[in-house]
Design a protein around this motif. Structure first.
Motif, PDB file in Angstrom:
ATOM      1  N   ASP A 124      -5.180  -8.836  -6.927  1.00 46.78           N
ATOM      2  CA  ASP A 124      -4.797  -7.987  -6.079  1.00 46.78           C
ATOM      3  C   ASP A 124      -3.266  -7.549  -6.537  1.00 46.78           C
ATOM      4  O   ASP A 124      -2.427  -8.286  -6.225  1.00 46.78           O
ATOM      5  CB  ASP A 124      -4.881  -8.206  -4.571  1.00 46.78           C
ATOM      6  N   PRO A 125      -3.077  -6.259  -7.068  1.00 51.25           N
ATOM      7  CA  PRO A 125      -1.826  -5.803  -7.629  1.00 51.25           C
ATOM      8  C   PRO A 125      -0.793  -5.765  -6.339  1.00 51.25           C
ATOM      9  O   PRO A 125       0.570  -5.675  -6.803  1.00 51.25           O
ATOM     10  CB  PRO A 125      -1.785  -4.654  -8.118  1.00 51.25           C
ATOM     11  N   ASN A 126      -1.197  -5.768  -5.166  1.00 46.84           N
ATOM     12  CA  ASN A 126      -0.169  -5.466  -4.041  1.00 46.84           C
ATOM     13  C   ASN A 126       0.207  -6.671  -3.458  1.00 46.84           C
ATOM     14  O   ASN A 126       1.182  -6.866  -2.664  1.00 46.84           O
ATOM     15  CB  ASN A 126      -1.092  -4.775  -2.897  1.00 46.84           C
ATOM     16  N   LEU A 127      -0.303  -8.060  -3.601  1.00 43.43           N
ATOM     17  CA  LEU A 127       0.175  -9.315  -3.597  1.00 43.43           C
ATOM     18  C   LEU A 127       0.732 -10.045  -4.744  1.00 43.43           C
ATOM     19  O   LEU A 127      -0.182 -10.302  -5.734  1.00 43.43           O
ATOM     20  CB  LEU A 127      -0.900  -9.905  -2.620  1.00 43.43           C
ATOM     21  N   LYS A 128       1.638 -10.515  -4.656  1.00 46.31           N
ATOM     22  CA  LYS A 128       2.384 -11.443  -5.728  1.00 46.31           C
ATOM     23  C   LYS A 128       2.597 -12.666  -4.987  1.00 46.31           C
ATOM     24  O   LYS A 128       3.342 -13.066  -4.062  1.00 46.31           O
ATOM     25  CB  LYS A 128       3.671 -10.844  -6.184  1.00 46.31           C
ATOM     26  N   ILE A 129       1.817 -13.952  -5.569  1.00 41.98           N
ATOM     27  CA  ILE A 129       2.382 -15.270  -5.285  1.00 41.98           C
ATOM     28  C   ILE A 129       3.154 -16.001  -5.969  1.00 41.98           C
ATOM     29  O   ILE A 129       3.222 -15.655  -7.149  1.00 41.98           O
ATOM     30  CB  ILE A 129       0.863 -16.006  -5.441  1.00 41.98           C
ATOM     31  N   GLN A 130       4.179 -16.477  -5.511  1.00 45.75           N
ATOM     32  CA  GLN A 130       5.223 -17.369  -5.961  1.00 45.75           C
ATOM     33  C   GLN A 130       4.822 -18.746  -5.351  1.00 45.75           C
ATOM     34  O   GLN A 130       4.789 -18.704  -4.288  1.00 45.75           O
ATOM     35  CB  GLN A 130       6.716 -16.734  -5.758  1.00 45.75           C
ATOM     36  N   TRP A 131       4.624 -19.833  -6.179  1.00 48.53           N
ATOM     37  CA  TRP A 131       4.332 -20.949  -5.686  1.00 48.53           C
ATOM     38  C   TRP A 131       5.478 -22.265  -6.024  1.00 48.53           C
ATOM     39  O   TRP A 131       5.925 -22.033  -7.243  1.00 48.53           O
ATOM     40  CB  TRP A 131       2.980 -21.296  -5.636  1.00 48.53           C
ATOM     41  N   GLU A 132       5.186 -23.331  -5.291  1.00 49.85           N
ATOM     42  CA  GLU A 132       5.883 -24.522  -5.864  1.00 49.85           C
ATOM     43  C   GLU A 132       5.210 -25.608  -5.446  1.00 49.85           C
ATOM     44  O   GLU A 132       4.441 -25.457  -4.150  1.00 49.85           O
ATOM     45  CB  GLU A 132       7.228 -24.397  -5.193  1.00 49.85           C
TER      46      GLU A 132
END
Length: 334
Positions: A124-132
């Motif tokens: 989904d190009p509308n949601l961007k995940i940044q994780w740690e």
């Protein structure tokens, strides 16, 4: 940022999938139209000093803080996370989400986790995940660390967080001041899973309150009130002793120490509002006493009188104007 039309379609699919043809008297088509009307008619006006006002229309997402936007975002993300949640349950792993913050567990190396999230970002190009990830992570206001066989949790404070609470000499009813140390101690006891962390957090709370003009004696009295409600003693020793886990499980129940409150009967009860000022700090008790003396053995003797405080305007309300002036809300005809 969620797309407007796709988010509304996700709501319609959610209602249809759960067998909801109507919500009250509203059909799905009506709900769809109302959501689109709100999203497609969001405007704001910006006026710089010595300049004409400029008008903007929001074409992506929704107004932050709006109840409409929160519902759309929750359901849209729920649709997106469906596959991930099923996989977590299949592997008997944890998965929690609050708004756009997610906590999950996986028994996989970081490289493989990175590949999984890269694939999710492509879905989904509308949601961007940044994780740690790692042995310790910060989630909302909790720091979670793995200590086999359990997790160890403590309160997490951002580096930019200031030691500020409602100042003691602020013009607010005194019961609010009494409940601030009590509520802070309750929150710390619920989050901190280890007695040492709890002791440190309670000391930090006490210092923060003293920086905001709360006396050490006053803070101790309110914390002792919390200890007594929980452990039946005014000492902290029981709470951080060998039965710490038992007491913590007790207060994790949302119904702990909740007192049943009688609702207001607007037909018979009388509510009197007074602006809260230091001179009226103890007027509530006097007011009830005067009422009894005057109306004793009269039809009003059985009437319930409710004394309530109305907060006075503060400096923020005076300086911050959220609503523009009426003259700039009117579009100028070209």
């Amino acid at each position: 940022m969620i797309p407007q039309k796709e988010a509304v379609l996700a709501v319609c699919e959610f209602l249809g999938r759960n067998g909801c043809r109507k919500i009250g008297n509203l059909s799905i088509n009506t709900i769809k139209s109302l959501f689109l009307h709100v999203l497609e008619n969001s405007y704001f006006v910006l006026q710089q000093p010595a300049e004409q006002p400029k008008y903007y229309k929001q074409i992506r997402g929704g107004v932050m803080g709006s109840a409409c936007t929160q519902v759309l975002a929750d359901i849209y993300v729920k649709k997106w996370e469906n596959i991930l949640v099923k996989e977590q349950h299949r592997q008997k792993e944890l998965y929690f989400r609050f708004r756009d913050d997610v906590f999950l567990t996986r028994k996989q190396p970081l490289e493989k986790m990175n590949n999984i999230f890269e694939e999710l970002n492509k879905s989904d190009p509308n949601l961007k995940i940044q994780w740690e990830g790692g042995k310790s992570v910060d989630y909302l206001d909790v720091t979670i660390r793995i200590e086999i066989p359990n997790f160890r949790t403590r309160i997490y404070c951002k580096l930019a967080a200031q030691p500020y609470v409602l100042p003691y000499h602020s013009v607010h009813p005194k019961h609010i001041m009494r409940n601030i140390p009590y509520g802070a101690a309750l929150r710390a006891a619920r989050i901190c899973s280890h007695p040492n962390d709890l002791r440190e957090e309670l000391d930090r709370i006490k210092i923060t309150l003293m920086l905001n003009k709360y006396s050490a004696t006053f803070v101790d009295e309110q914390m002792q009130r919390f200890y007594k409600d929980l452990t039946r003693t005014e000492s902290i020793d029981r709470l951080i002793g060998e039965n710490h886990a038992t007491y913590r499980n007790e207060i994790l129940n949302e119904q702990w120490n909740k007192k049943e409150k009688r609702g207001i009967d607007f037909r018979n009860d009388i509510t009197c509002h007074f602006s809260c000022t230091p001179t009226l700090a103890r007027f509530g008790t006097t007011f009830h006493k005067i009422w009894k003396e005057i109306f004793q053995e009269t039809p009003l003797d059985s009437t319930r009188i409710i004394y309530a405080n109305r907060l006075t305007s503060n400096l923020k309300q005076f300086l911050v104007k959220k609503r523009p002036k009426k003259n700039i809300l009117k579009l100028q005809l070209q």
